[in-house]
Scaffold this motif. Sequence first.
Motif, PDB file in Angstrom:
ATOM      1  N   GLU A   1       0.826  -1.207   0.000  1.00 33.35           N
ATOM      2  CA  GLU A   1       0.000   0.000   0.000  1.00 33.35           C
ATOM      3  C   GLU A   1       0.863   1.261   0.000  1.00 33.35           C
TER       4      GLU A   1
ATOM      5  N   GLN B   1       3.670   1.806   1.486  1.00 31.18           N
ATOM      6  CA  GLN B   1       4.356   2.083   2.744  1.00 31.18           C
ATOM      7  C   GLN B   1       5.168   0.871   3.186  1.00 31.18           C
TER       8      GLN B   1
ATOM      9  N   THR C   1      -8.315  -5.024  -0.274  1.00 31.47           N
ATOM     10  CA  THR C   1      -8.468  -3.758   0.427  1.00 31.47           C
ATOM     11  C   THR C   1      -9.952  -3.404   0.486  1.00 31.47           C
TER      12      THR C   1
ATOM     13  N   ASN D   1     -12.371  -0.440   2.066  1.00 34.63           N
ATOM     14  CA  ASN D   1     -12.356   0.904   2.678  1.00 34.63           C
ATOM     15  C   ASN D   1     -10.945   1.316   3.096  1.00 34.63           C
ATOM     16  N   ASP D   2      -9.972   1.096   2.199  1.00 33.41           N
ATOM     17  CA  ASP D   2      -8.563   1.438   2.422  1.00 33.41           C
ATOM     18  C   ASP D   2      -7.909   0.663   3.561  1.00 33.41           C
ATOM     19  N   LYS D   3      -8.495  -0.448   3.967  1.00 29.10           N
ATOM     20  CA  LYS D   3      -7.943  -1.304   5.025  1.00 29.10           C
ATOM     21  C   LYS D   3      -7.691  -2.688   4.448  1.00 29.10           C
ATOM     22  N   PRO D   4      -6.502  -3.282   4.695  1.00 29.26           N
ATOM     23  CA  PRO D   4      -6.217  -4.624   4.193  1.00 29.26           C
ATOM     24  C   PRO D   4      -6.982  -5.696   4.971  1.00 29.26           C
TER      25      PRO D   4
ATOM     26  N   TYR E   1     -12.489 -11.487   4.168  1.00 32.70           N
ATOM     27  CA  TYR E   1     -13.245 -10.828   3.102  1.00 32.70           C
ATOM     28  C   TYR E   1     -14.461 -11.655   2.735  1.00 32.70           C
TER      29      TYR E   1
END
Length: 125
Positions: A82, A84, A107, A109-112, A118
Amino acid sequence: CYHCKMNMKEGDPAVYAERAGYDKLWHPGCFICCTCGELLVDMIYFWKNGNLYCGRHYCDSERPRCAGCDELIFSNEYTLAEGQNWHLKHFCCFDCDCVLAGITYITVNDKPVCKSCYMKNHAVV
């Protein structure tokens, strides 16, 4: 002044940085970190490639910083995800905290999130 290039006036206070060499001097207000602008007059400073750095930004130029814990990563094994850097144990599923380094994740909502979380929590049935 090495930073602002303005002439120093006779009697004005000046900062000499031993590591930079005594041919350079700064106004006290110009003796700042080149990254964050923090005043370094009463701080530990670092000199690298013609620039002054505060401790945090000098270390950032030497080692990556973990996006999960904000600590420097000294291990040779870490993951880039992501956009980083992460300690291996800090890049984990947002739902179950399992480590995601080296495995497929999605991913949300921008969270792994790991594949099983999932499917269980986010996939359309």
